[in-house]
Design a protein around this motif. Structure first.
Motif, mmCIF file in Angstrom:
data_model
loop_
_atom_site.group_PDB
_atom_site.id
_atom_site.type_symbol
_atom_site.label_atom_id
_atom_site.label_comp_id
_atom_site.label_asym_id
_atom_site.label_seq_id
_atom_site.Cartn_x
_atom_site.Cartn_y
_atom_site.Cartn_z
ATOM 1 N N GLU A 145 10.023 2.610 28.262
ATOM 2 C CA GLU A 145 10.708 3.828 27.641
ATOM 3 C C GLU A 145 10.798 4.746 28.887
ATOM 4 N N GLN A 146 10.020 5.111 29.835
ATOM 5 C CA GLN A 146 10.242 5.788 30.910
ATOM 6 C C GLN A 146 11.445 5.278 31.669
ATOM 7 N N LYS A 147 11.570 4.072 31.745
ATOM 8 C CA LYS A 147 13.073 3.713 32.473
ATOM 9 C C LYS A 147 14.009 3.929 31.677
ATOM 10 N N ARG A 148 14.144 3.834 30.455
ATOM 11 C CA ARG A 148 15.389 4.261 29.685
ATOM 12 C C ARG A 148 15.784 5.729 29.775
ATOM 13 N N LEU A 149 14.579 6.449 29.606
ATOM 14 C CA LEU A 149 14.945 7.938 29.564
ATOM 15 C C LEU A 149 15.334 8.420 31.346
ATOM 16 N N SER A 150 14.489 7.942 32.145
ATOM 17 C CA SER A 150 14.773 8.266 33.470
ATOM 18 C C SER A 150 16.445 7.685 33.922
ATOM 19 N N LEU A 151 16.756 6.668 33.362
ATOM 20 C CA LEU A 151 18.288 6.155 33.740
ATOM 21 C C LEU A 151 18.973 7.141 33.111
ATOM 22 N N LYS A 152 18.844 7.540 31.848
ATOM 23 C CA LYS A 152 19.593 8.548 31.047
ATOM 24 C C LYS A 152 19.987 9.671 31.590
ATOM 25 N N LEU A 153 18.741 10.452 32.127
ATOM 26 C CA LEU A 153 18.697 11.595 32.969
ATOM 27 C C LEU A 153 19.673 11.365 34.289
ATOM 28 N N ALA A 154 19.188 10.442 34.817
ATOM 29 C CA ALA A 154 20.171 9.929 36.086
ATOM 30 C C ALA A 154 21.734 10.036 35.917
ATOM 31 N N GLN A 155 22.033 9.499 34.926
ATOM 32 C CA GLN A 155 23.377 9.498 34.457
ATOM 33 C C GLN A 155 23.970 10.573 34.062
ATOM 34 N N ALA A 156 23.178 11.606 33.386
ATOM 35 C CA ALA A 156 23.615 12.890 33.011
ATOM 36 C C ALA A 156 24.024 13.601 34.208
ATOM 37 N N PHE A 157 23.227 13.540 35.374
ATOM 38 C CA PHE A 157 23.622 14.191 36.506
ATOM 39 C C PHE A 157 25.097 13.885 37.251
ATOM 40 N N GLY A 158 25.223 12.419 36.952
ATOM 41 C CA GLY A 158 26.523 11.972 37.339
ATOM 42 C C GLY A 158 26.362 10.518 38.158
ATOM 43 N N THR B 4 11.494 10.384 22.667
ATOM 44 C CA THR B 4 10.998 9.352 23.375
ATOM 45 C C THR B 4 9.735 9.129 23.246
ATOM 46 N N PHE B 5 8.917 9.997 23.377
ATOM 47 C CA PHE B 5 7.461 9.944 23.528
ATOM 48 C C PHE B 5 6.720 10.936 22.592
ATOM 49 N N PRO B 6 7.018 10.673 21.101
ATOM 50 C CA PRO B 6 6.599 11.414 20.295
ATOM 51 C C PRO B 6 5.086 11.702 19.887
ATOM 52 N N GLU B 7 4.220 10.718 20.337
ATOM 53 C CA GLU B 7 2.923 10.901 20.090
ATOM 54 C C GLU B 7 2.351 11.837 21.181
ATOM 55 N N ALA B 8 2.692 11.178 22.541
ATOM 56 C CA ALA B 8 2.026 11.929 23.691
ATOM 57 C C ALA B 8 2.444 13.518 23.678
ATOM 58 N N LEU B 9 3.531 13.790 23.255
ATOM 59 C CA LEU B 9 4.133 15.076 23.334
ATOM 60 C C LEU B 9 4.291 15.789 22.059
ATOM 61 N N ALA B 10 3.492 15.551 21.085
ATOM 62 C CA ALA B 10 3.559 15.905 19.679
ATOM 63 C C ALA B 10 2.961 17.555 19.582
#
Length: 506
Positions: free
Chosen positions: A196-209, A319-325
């Motif tokens: 899940e970290q990888k999916r989120l990290s890549l999504k944010l990288a793509q948001a930057f461009g 993405t991390f509902p339990e850890a950040l509840a």
């Protein structure tokens, strides 16, 4: 294509092949392949240097005239030829061979937290870099010759006053912060699945461009970016399931590097202006410090900003509902901007990061100067960490073995991280002047205007300009830490409720 362009393209192709071999070795090559890979990389390095030092290539470069860009490329080639002619071919081959072997041993030593396992390779690496410094030549300190490979124009004499000014600012600010209450950061070490970290990290990288049609994200022991022309620019990060910021901000950091490489003008591909001929490395940035300015700008000025997390925290919690509840946006933003001395450089906050760099610079300068023996390095490291950050180093993995740079022979590269911090604030201040609506757009997640401005003013030129020329063109002055100091004082003054700090002048 003229003769100079043709031969330059061949050299760049070989350097890109080296990058491919290096990327593979650091991401997926089985451990048993390290010996053969070292020989392969040494062979390719020797071929690249052979082509570079071919008298026909020098003649082709000397024949270039007219076009300003091509003329700059030719002059850079001639400068590299002049320098490398002073370096024995056997020394180049020994360094290339040792780099691959040493990185493999370093990785094993780091995993075992055993400096003695790596010490023989490091001793040899220091000796070879001393030989390299002597061959290249210098006027002041042998470290100057190595500095020049990464940040042209920087010397010990110019670097130390910059570090003194930063230290005079950082240390009192750190002391003031340590007197203030610290936020809760325990949730950052909850369980965060790597996938899940990888999916989120890549999504944010793509948001930057970051263009994933011309790039990809992988895992490695130490995060890095590497390019095989602007059409293939790859990044890696390190996933720790019990520490979210490492992979997250590591990815945003490498994304800044990657967008620099992806933003170079297409016509500069396979040219001298995307090749570090002195270091035999395919890279488009004007210098390592200039490159680092972009990773630090996107990671910190944008990625750690309040506006960024007000926009993207809902996705993080989804993405991390339990850890950040039980965590809200403000708490998360506050936690990832906490100033707290730590042992690991890549996990350090913005303020203490430069203290990590100064430590490394002092030690490697002493190694190259002969004032410090490799066998005494762990003790010197641990003592400096205690003095600067007040921490006890529990083992070598959390101390002297944490960085890959020395195993890669990159003596002289560490100062570029702090130089990049300084440049980042200068470039950002210049962008704000020209784009008055920039920050309101960033609050809406509009990153294209900033990326476009950086592309127009920095990325597209590759290595056309020296870092000093680029700073003068973009900001109207040379390296100036004032915007950086004002940024840090303003940011942490607000976060910790401090009164404005007056900079001490010397």
């Amino acid at each position: 294509m003229n003769e100079f362009q043709r031969r330059s393209a061949e050299i760049n192709d070989l350097l890109c092949v080296l990058n491919v071999l290096n990327w593979d070795a650091r991401t997926q090559m089985p451990a048993g392949g390290s010996g053969a890979r070292a020989q392969q990389m040494a062979t390719i390095s020797a071929l690249a240097q052979e082509k570079l030092l071919d008298p026909s290539y020098q003649a082709a470069a000397q024949a270039v005239g007219g076009d300003a860009v091509e003329g700059r490329a030719a002059q850079q080639a001639l400068d590299a030829i002049s320098a490398l002619k002073r370096v024995p071919a056997e020394l180049t081959r020994e360094l290339a061979l040792l780099k691959s072997e040493a990185q493999d041993v370093w990785a094993r030593a780091r995993a075992a937290s055993d400096f003695q396992l790596f010490a023989p390779q490091l001793t040899r690496m220091v000796a070879l870099n001393r030989q390299l410094a002597e061959a290249l030549g210098y006027e002041g300190h042998p470290y100057d010759a190595l500095l020049n490979m990464y940040e042209p124009g920087v010397t010990v004499a110019t670097l130390l006053p910059l570090f003194e000014r930063l230290r005079a600012h950082h240390v009192p600010l750190l002391q003031a912060i340590q007197q203030r209450p610290q936020p809760d950061t325990a949730f950052l070490r909850a369980h965060y699945p790597a996938a899940e970290q990888k999916r989120l990290s890549l999504k944010l990288a793509q948001a930057f461009g970051y263009d994933t049609q011309r790039g990809r994200l992988d895992e490695s022991a130490h995060p890095f970016e590497i390019s095989f022309t602007r059409q293939d620019v790859r990044i890696t990060t390190r996933f720790q399931e019990n520490f979210l910021p490492g992979a997250l901000f590591g990815t945003l950091h490498e994304t800044g590097h990657a967008m620099y490489e992806q933003g170079v003008r297409p016509e500069l591909s396979r040219t001298v202006l995307t090749s570090d001929l002195l270091g035999l490395y395919a890279v488009a940035g004007a210098s390592y410090g200039t490159h680092e300015s972009q990773s630090r700008l996107w990671e910190n000025r944008i990625g750690r900003s309040k506006a960024f997390w007000e926009l993207h925290f809902p996705l993080l919690r989804e993405t991390f509902p339990e850890a950040l509840a039980d965590v809200d946006t403000a708490a998360f933003h506050r936690a990832v901007n906490t100033v707290r001395p730590s042992l690991i450089r890549v996990e350090a906050d913005e303020l203490t990061y430069d203290l990590h760099i100064m430590l490394r610079v002092e030690l490697e300068r002493a190694l190259i100067g002969g004032e410090l023996a490799v066998k005494d390095l762990p003790e010197a490291w641990n003592a400096r960490i205690k003095t600067d950050l007040g921490l006890d180093v529990p083992d070598d993995a959390h101390g002297v073995l944490q960085d890959i740079h020395w195993s890669a022979g990159m003596f002289g590269s560490f100062p570029t991280y702090t130089i990049g911090n300084v440049m980042a604030s200068q470039f950002y201040a210049a962008a704000l002047e020209e784009l008055p609506d920039l920050e309101s757009g960033l609050q809406r997640g509009e990153y294209a205007p900033l990326r476009g401005w950086l592309t127009d003013n920095i990325y597209q030129y590759g290595r056309t300009y020296t870092p000093h020329e680029l700073l003068e063109r973009v900001t109207g002055r040379g390296l100036d830490p004032q915007p950086y100091l004002e940024y840090l004082s303003g940011k942490y003054g607000e976060l910790y409720g401090l009164t404005p700090q007056k900079e001490q002048t010397t």
